[in-house]
Write a protein that holds these residues in place. Structure first.
Motif, short mmCIF file in Angstrom:
data_model
loop_
_atom_site.label_atom_id
_atom_site.label_comp_id
_atom_site.label_asym_id
_atom_site.label_seq_id
_atom_site.Cartn_x
_atom_site.Cartn_y
_atom_site.Cartn_z
N SER A 1 46.33 35.92 32.47
CA SER A 1 46.59 36.82 33.60
C SER A 1 48.07 37.15 33.66
N GLU A 2 48.38 38.16 34.47
CA GLU A 2 49.77 38.55 34.72
C GLU A 2 49.98 38.55 36.23
N ALA A 3 51.07 37.92 36.68
CA ALA A 3 51.16 37.59 38.10
C ALA A 3 52.54 37.81 38.69
N LEU A 4 52.55 38.18 39.98
CA LEU A 4 53.74 38.26 40.80
C LEU A 4 53.64 37.19 41.89
N TYR A 5 54.80 36.64 42.28
CA TYR A 5 54.83 35.60 43.30
C TYR A 5 55.83 35.96 44.40
N LEU A 6 55.41 35.74 45.63
CA LEU A 6 56.27 35.99 46.79
C LEU A 6 55.79 35.10 47.93
N ALA A 7 56.43 35.24 49.08
CA ALA A 7 56.04 34.44 50.25
C ALA A 7 56.01 35.32 51.48
N ASP A 8 55.17 34.94 52.44
CA ASP A 8 55.14 35.66 53.71
C ASP A 8 56.31 35.19 54.59
N PRO A 9 56.50 35.74 55.78
CA PRO A 9 57.66 35.37 56.60
C PRO A 9 57.73 33.90 56.99
#
Length: 283
Positions: free
Chosen positions: A109-117
């Protein structure tokens, strides 16, 4: 092949605790692209197709910031239908300037990572065709390589970002746990999953139906990490879908055999893994 329907067992829904409901609604609509399906004074349901709830966010009366070095949510992962959909998301993040925490090619797979507030982790990813996944006996080959952003953007269709595609799914959940031995017994002997990758002695990836993983489990917050307090932001519970009542009852019986506590109320079954992560067993 759809790994998120019967006869597989899979994650369908994640329920989060947040510190500021309105702030979180704005984030999940404007940054992630969810539709707001329903809202009450302290809770909101979020959907990609306008019908199916993928994420619920709730602001309890008393709430504290995310506790570090505890068990609980590492990230929940939204599975996009295609690589071109991932291109649209990348273009959207570039346009709004929202900071990412990472971007990886995992081979499968190919993935992006981030976070909510509130610091709740989010992965947004697209699978490579399952026919291209490499297996060594019963283990799928995964890695963490540099994501080829340029190659993904080249597959964009030129249409503007318009939120999450309607057939976006809850692809998987990844959890911090306090150890792996009892955790493996709980999820495999109890809930019916299979280990598909062991990662450096600190993580397990498990699935049904030979998916690369429906659940990730890691001890990266430390062996023996405590569960967060009840009023900390983070995971309230996540939902597993079983193909039929027979399979669900079998899982309940297997959990009880290994000493796990299962609660039934109004036809709903709930449990918690040995690290305190709460789970609903659904159909």
């Amino acid at each position: 092949m759809n790994f998120h329907r019967e006869p597989n067992v899979f994650v369908s829904h994640v329920h989060l605790k947040v510190a500021d409901l309105q702030r979180s609604i704005e984030f999940y609509q404007q940054v992630i692209g969810f539709q707001l399906l329903e809202q009450t004074k302290n809770k909101a349901s979020l959907s990609a197709d306008g019908k199916t709830v993928l994420v619920t966010i709730e602001q309890p009366e008393t709430i504290h910031s995310k506790q570090l070095r505890t068990t609980g949510l590492y990230h929940f992962a939204l599975l996009l239908p295609s690589r071109s959909d991932l291109a649209k998301v990348i273009e959207h993040f570039i346009k709004i300037g929202y900071p990412l925490q990472g971007a990886s090619d995992h081979l499968v797979s190919e993935a992006l990572y981030l976070a909510d507030p509130d610091g709740n982790g989010i992965e947004i990813y697209a699978d490579r065709p399952s026919s291209t996944w490499e297996w060594n006996n019963e283990e799928v080959v995964m890695s963490t390589e540099r994501l080829d952003i340029e190659s993904i953007l080249a597959e964009g269709d030129g249409k503007p970002w318009a939120g999450l595609p309607s057939d976006t799914l809850m692809g998987h959940i990844h959890l911090h746990v306090s150890e792996l031995h009892k955790i493996e017994e709980f999820y495999c002997k109890g809930l019916g999953f299979n280990v598909v990758t062991r990662y450096g002695g600190q993580a397990l990836f498990i699935s049904t139906g030979r998916y690369h993983h429906h659940i990730g489990l890691n001890t990266w917050n430390g062996i023996g990490a405590p569960a967060p307090s009840e009023n900390s932001v983070g995971l309230k519970h996540f939902t597993l879908v079983y193909p039929n009542e027979e399979a669900r009852i079998s899982a309940v019986a297997n959990l009880e055999k290994i000493g796990a506590v299962v609660t039934q109320e109004h036809g709903k079954y709930s449990t918690a893994d040995p690290s305190g992560n709460p789970i609903l067993l659904s159909l």
